[in-house]
Structures are given as structure tokens and as C-alpha cells.
Design an enzyme around this catalytic site. Sequence first.
Site, PDB file in Angstrom:
ATOM      1  N   LYS A 120      36.726  48.968  87.914  1.00  0.00           N
ATOM      2  CA  LYS A 120      37.910  49.486  87.229  1.00  0.00           C
ATOM      3  C   LYS A 120      37.964  49.013  85.782  1.00  0.00           C
ATOM      4  O   LYS A 120      38.201  49.805  84.863  1.00  0.00           O
ATOM      5  CB  LYS A 120      39.184  49.057  87.959  1.00  0.00           C
ATOM      6  N   ASP A 138      43.686  52.674  89.440  1.00  0.00           N
ATOM      7  CA  ASP A 138      44.440  51.501  89.871  1.00  0.00           C
ATOM      8  C   ASP A 138      45.453  51.940  90.918  1.00  0.00           C
ATOM      9  O   ASP A 138      45.401  53.074  91.423  1.00  0.00           O
ATOM     10  CB  ASP A 138      45.124  50.837  88.670  1.00  0.00           C
TER      11      ASP A 138
END
Length: 213
Positions: A120, A138
Site C-alpha cells: 500500500k 486502505d
Amino acid sequence: MNTEKRRQILTRLKANNPHPETELNFSSPFELLVAVTLSAQATDVSVNKATDKLFPIANTAHSIYALGVDGLKTYIKTIGLYNNKAANVIKACGMLIEWYDGEVPENREALEALPGVGRKTANVVLNTAFGWPTIAVDTHIDRVANRTKFAMGKNVVEVENKLLKVVPAEFKVDVHHWLILHGRYTCIARKPRCGSCIIEDLCEFKDKVYPDE
């Protein structure tokens, strides 16, 4: 959700916010890398409060490395998990200095090899600092993608892969920002603000919530 409805959603989000940006404060790829690393399980607001004090003092791999773990902790101790984060940032700075002369590499594998940097974080840096069409998923984006039925998946990797497949190329660079902001301020976790949502009529969430309910 069909292709046309997805395009309509993205078109509206773009019209509402043509040039979306991260809410993390940064002025270089390195500052962004540090900010995103610190933001894990923390709010952007809390990170900005810390980096607004840190970056004027140290905002390069060399200068932050010179602070050492204890020195860095004094700036980030208001952020959750600051002990581990300080250790990871200092280790990452050491690796950047040794391998890349202190610069942030524009390379996924190189980024993910740094302590505290996962997929991420690498996606955010590649997208926001270098303009890659990566999509960092997320909890906000995972929720919005599944709740609206825009791109459903059992985990963040599945959602990311689905988004990469269904989002047209012209929207890919900005879609991460649109979805995270939508999840942060409109399609919030406990009680989505459907009454003020600009894509409410296109969303396929069955249990929509309105102010008078």
C-alpha cells in the site's frame, strides 16, 4: 455494477474534484515516503502535526538518519506505534543512503524492500510522487469499493486487482484519491452520509442512510 455506471461514478467524482491530492503534507518523494510510513494506523492530521515540526529540521534520508531512533521519536511520539515506526524509518534511511544516495527509488520492488514499506505504501509513493496509475487500497477504499459494489473483493489485494481491471486508464491516476476522500468524508464506516452523496443514485448499496432516518 456495470461498466457504464462505473464510468458515471468516476466522471462525477472527477467533476467534483478535478485535481485530487493527498491530505498528507509533503514536498518531495522522500517526505511523502516518511509521511505514509508514519500514517499506518494513524490519521493524516496526526501525521501532519508531527511532520510539520520534523521536516523543517530534517527532511532528507541523511538528515533524519543523523537524528537516530531516539531523536526521531521526539518528533513522532504523538503518533501511534511510534517506537516501531521510528526504528523502521531510520533503517529505511540507512538503506536509501547506502543503495540510492538518499533518493527514493521509482521502483516497486525497491520500495517494498524498505522496512515499514508494504504494498500500500509503495503504491501511494509511486502514484502520488511519481504519477504511476497504481491504486493503494486502505480501509476506506476497501469499504467504498465493496459497499457501492464498484469493485468487490474479500481483501484489499482483491479489491486492488478488481479496481485495476475495471477503472478506465484515464481515471487510474486519481481514483485512489477520489475513493479515499469519499470514504473519509461521505461513505463513512458507521453511518454513510447517503443524503449528501453525489453518487447516491448510482451506488448499489441496499441499506442507504438518510438524515431523517
